[in-house]
Design a protein around this motif. Structure first.
Motif, PDB file in Angstrom:
ATOM      1  N   ILE A 149      -9.909 -31.918 -41.635  1.00  0.00           N
ATOM      2  CA  ILE A 149      -8.628 -32.414 -42.134  1.00  0.00           C
ATOM      3  C   ILE A 149      -7.467 -31.769 -41.379  1.00  0.00           C
ATOM      4  O   ILE A 149      -6.498 -32.443 -40.997  1.00  0.00           O
ATOM      5  CB  ILE A 149      -8.500 -32.151 -43.650  1.00  0.00           C
ATOM      6  CG1 ILE A 149      -9.506 -33.009 -44.425  1.00  0.00           C
ATOM      7  CG2 ILE A 149      -7.076 -32.462 -44.143  1.00  0.00           C
ATOM      8  CD1 ILE A 149      -9.594 -32.692 -45.896  1.00  0.00           C
ATOM      9  N   LEU A 150      -7.555 -30.471 -41.146  1.00  0.00           N
ATOM     10  CA  LEU A 150      -6.507 -29.787 -40.382  1.00  0.00           C
ATOM     11  C   LEU A 150      -6.370 -30.385 -38.986  1.00  0.00           C
ATOM     12  O   LEU A 150      -5.257 -30.563 -38.481  1.00  0.00           O
ATOM     13  CB  LEU A 150      -6.812 -28.295 -40.279  1.00  0.00           C
ATOM     14  CG  LEU A 150      -6.332 -27.403 -41.429  1.00  0.00           C
ATOM     15  CD1 LEU A 150      -6.712 -25.950 -41.165  1.00  0.00           C
ATOM     16  CD2 LEU A 150      -4.825 -27.512 -41.630  1.00  0.00           C
ATOM     17  N   THR A 151      -7.499 -30.686 -38.361  1.00  0.00           N
ATOM     18  CA  THR A 151      -7.476 -31.290 -37.021  1.00  0.00           C
ATOM     19  C   THR A 151      -6.785 -32.650 -37.054  1.00  0.00           C
ATOM     20  O   THR A 151      -5.942 -32.959 -36.205  1.00  0.00           O
ATOM     21  CB  THR A 151      -8.910 -31.441 -36.477  1.00  0.00           C
ATOM     22  OG1 THR A 151      -9.521 -30.152 -36.409  1.00  0.00           O
ATOM     23  CG2 THR A 151      -8.897 -32.071 -35.096  1.00  0.00           C
ATOM     24  N   ILE A 152      -7.125 -33.461 -38.056  1.00  0.00           N
ATOM     25  CA  ILE A 152      -6.525 -34.792 -38.201  1.00  0.00           C
ATOM     26  C   ILE A 152      -5.016 -34.692 -38.400  1.00  0.00           C
ATOM     27  O   ILE A 152      -4.235 -35.446 -37.801  1.00  0.00           O
ATOM     28  CB  ILE A 152      -7.175 -35.547 -39.374  1.00  0.00           C
ATOM     29  CG1 ILE A 152      -8.618 -35.920 -39.025  1.00  0.00           C
ATOM     30  CG2 ILE A 152      -6.376 -36.806 -39.725  1.00  0.00           C
ATOM     31  CD1 ILE A 152      -9.436 -36.409 -40.213  1.00  0.00           C
ATOM     32  N   LEU A 153      -4.589 -33.753 -39.223  1.00  0.00           N
ATOM     33  CA  LEU A 153      -3.166 -33.627 -39.530  1.00  0.00           C
ATOM     34  C   LEU A 153      -2.354 -33.189 -38.316  1.00  0.00           C
ATOM     35  O   LEU A 153      -1.135 -33.367 -38.291  1.00  0.00           O
ATOM     36  CB  LEU A 153      -2.957 -32.630 -40.680  1.00  0.00           C
ATOM     37  CG  LEU A 153      -3.511 -33.063 -42.037  1.00  0.00           C
ATOM     38  CD1 LEU A 153      -3.221 -32.011 -43.097  1.00  0.00           C
ATOM     39  CD2 LEU A 153      -2.929 -34.405 -42.464  1.00  0.00           C
ATOM     40  N   ASN A 154      -3.009 -32.636 -37.325  1.00  0.00           N
ATOM     41  CA  ASN A 154      -2.300 -32.203 -36.119  1.00  0.00           C
ATOM     42  C   ASN A 154      -2.338 -33.244 -35.003  1.00  0.00           C
ATOM     43  O   ASN A 154      -1.829 -32.987 -33.909  1.00  0.00           O
ATOM     44  CB  ASN A 154      -2.864 -30.873 -35.622  1.00  0.00           C
ATOM     45  CG  ASN A 154      -2.327 -29.696 -36.407  1.00  0.00           C
ATOM     46  OD1 ASN A 154      -1.174 -29.307 -36.249  1.00  0.00           O
ATOM     47  ND2 ASN A 154      -3.148 -29.133 -37.295  1.00  0.00           N
ATOM     48  N   LYS A 155      -2.896 -34.413 -35.292  1.00  0.00           N
ATOM     49  CA  LYS A 155      -2.897 -35.492 -34.318  1.00  0.00           C
ATOM     50  C   LYS A 155      -1.635 -36.324 -34.469  1.00  0.00           C
ATOM     51  O   LYS A 155      -1.062 -36.422 -35.548  1.00  0.00           O
ATOM     52  CB  LYS A 155      -4.137 -36.379 -34.497  1.00  0.00           C
ATOM     53  CG  LYS A 155      -5.435 -35.689 -34.091  1.00  0.00           C
ATOM     54  CD  LYS A 155      -6.619 -36.621 -34.229  1.00  0.00           C
ATOM     55  CE  LYS A 155      -7.905 -35.949 -33.754  1.00  0.00           C
ATOM     56  NZ  LYS A 155      -9.084 -36.814 -33.896  1.00  0.00           N
ATOM     57  N   HIS A 156      -1.214 -36.961 -33.368  1.00  0.00           N
ATOM     58  CA  HIS A 156       0.024 -37.747 -33.373  1.00  0.00           C
ATOM     59  C   HIS A 156      -0.288 -39.228 -33.540  1.00  0.00           C
ATOM     60  O   HIS A 156       0.070 -40.057 -32.717  1.00  0.00           O
ATOM     61  CB  HIS A 156       0.802 -37.502 -32.084  1.00  0.00           C
ATOM     62  CG  HIS A 156       1.158 -36.068 -31.870  1.00  0.00           C
ATOM     63  ND1 HIS A 156       2.143 -35.423 -32.593  1.00  0.00           N
ATOM     64  CD2 HIS A 156       0.637 -35.135 -31.048  1.00  0.00           C
ATOM     65  CE1 HIS A 156       2.222 -34.161 -32.202  1.00  0.00           C
ATOM     66  NE2 HIS A 156       1.320 -33.956 -31.274  1.00  0.00           N
TER      67      HIS A 156
END
Length: 425
Positions: free
Chosen positions: A268-275
């Protein structure tokens, strides 16, 4: 006396300051009978009315006898008691879920605003140790909370600062299954703690202190991050990873029935840092939704109210489709009415989006999918988009864009209007 210390502590912390009807979860064990004794003794000073709730788990032969005895005790005290029986295959989690669902039901029916349980310091130490063994995040090692929101009020645990050895010897039932080691909590209580306390007799005390220190640290971090708009994507991405991790854990507390593993948390953290826009199925009917501006975790919503693939709209028709009202030729009044120039001679099709859809913009055709990406249209709007088609051409997307083909021109067949009103559902 110990009960006076209890009363003074309850007064100091104001547990019942905003509660008059109090539901006490009573098992019949020493801890809950002690809590009943103390609350009943000080009920007038605390200005509370006590109700009792008991669940018969049916795992011991004595269960039915104990239920009847509790009913007699309640009648003698002049206190209402509500009982229920657990059925089906037994497990600690299933029994716990059943109990709290029952407590919630009684609270609502009797308009109680506080549920009180008899968890004490020994339970707290066991819970913290058990969570450490299971590899829980630091967030959860703070242990059992003294107060938390529950049903239509609060769940209060006023005995957390008292050890079981503090309780007086009063009438209660002994549950012999507590001596069996089928469950982890029993093994901790009966086997692990006695061995570890030989190394450090203050083990339980230190575990509780650890939980308090972790809780204080969490409170401090909440205070220091209070001005961060947690679900604002840009603001979230601006934070260092350690702060992002804390903010996400804070946000996940809103969803107690959503159990996220450490691997899923990292994803989830990885997804939230995608543009980019993103939609991710989690579990327990939850999904992660992210667009360019904000994110949220939410219950999976039912399908859009576009119950049919398409609707045929004739001249002078007024219909509702999706989140919009469409009027072919009859003017709609209100704010933010979208107007699309159309031909009166041909029926209009209102439909859902299709894979190969193209729209004519800026003098050339563009795939609808690419248009949505370029314009950063949120996923929800893409899924619920209503396409307006006439003569095989897409003239507009309701609430989003009108194409070059739908323009008022002299000597053109497009001299009528389709009026579109957002219903804000």
């Amino acid at each position: 006396m110990i009960e006076q210390q209890f009363f003074q502590m309850v007064q100091k912390k104001g547990y019942f300051r905003h509660h008059r009807k109090v539901l006490l979860a009573i098992s019949g064990g020493l801890d809950s009978m002690t809590l009943l004794d103390w609350l009943y003794k000080y009920r007038e000073k605390l200005e509370i009315e006590i109700y009792l709730a008991h669940v018969n788990h049916g795992v011991r032969e004595e269960s039915d006898f104990e239920e009847e005895k509790l009913k007699k005790i309640a009648k003698k005290l002049g206190v209402s008691i509500f009982t229920s029986s657990f059925s089906g295959p037994f497990s600690e989690q299933k029994a716990r879920d059943f109990r709290y669902a029952f407590f919630k039901k009684i609270m609502k029916e009797e308009q109680c605003t506080a549920l009180v349980t008899a968890h004490h310091a020994d339970d707290q130490a066991e819970t913290i140790f058990m969570r450490i063994l299971r590899g829980s995040r630091l967030f959860h090692i703070s242990g059992i909370k003294e107060k938390q929101r529950f049903a239509n009020g609060e769940l209060i645990r006023p005995l957390l600062s008292f050890q079981k050895s503090d309780f007086p010897t009063i009438f209660h039932f002994e549950d012999w299954t507590n001596q069996e080691n089928h469950y982890l909590r029993n093994r901790i209580r009966n086997d692990y703690f006695p061995i570890l306390e030989k190394e450090n007799p203050q083990l339980k005390k230190h575990l509780i202190e650890l939980g308090i220190e972790i809780s204080q640290m969490q409170d401090a971090l909440v205070y220091l991050t209070k001005n961060i708009e947690l679900t604002n994507v840009k603001e979230f991405q601006y934070q260092p990873y350690c702060v992002q991790s804390f903010l996400l854990q804070t946000y996940l507390k809103k969803f107690p029935d959503l159990q996220i593993s450490k691997a899923q948390f990292s994803d989830i953290l990885t997804i939230l840092n995608k543009h980019s826009n993103y939609e991710q199925l989690l579990k327990a009917d939850y999904e992660l939704y992210k667009n360019y501006d904000y994110f949220e975790i939410r219950k999976i919503s039912p399908q859009s109210d576009l119950k049919v693939d398409s609707i045929l709209l004739k001249y002078n028709d007024i219909v509702e489709y999706g989140n919009y009202r469409f009027s072919f030729g009859k003017e709609l009044h209100g704010t933010e009415i979208q107007e699309v120039f159309v031909s009166r001679e041909t029926e209009i099709i209102l439909r859902r989006r299709r894979e190969q859809d193209k729209i004519f913009l800026n003098q050339h055709y563009k795939k609808l999918r690419r248009y949505f990406i370029d314009q950063k249209i949120p996923i929800d709007q893409r899924k619920n988009a209503v396409i307006i088609e006439q003569n095989g051409e897409i003239l507009a997307i309701a609430g989003i864009v009108t194409c070059d083909l739908s323009k008022s021109q002299k000597n053109d067949i497009m001299y009528n209007k389709l009026y579109i009103q957002n219903l804000d559902r």
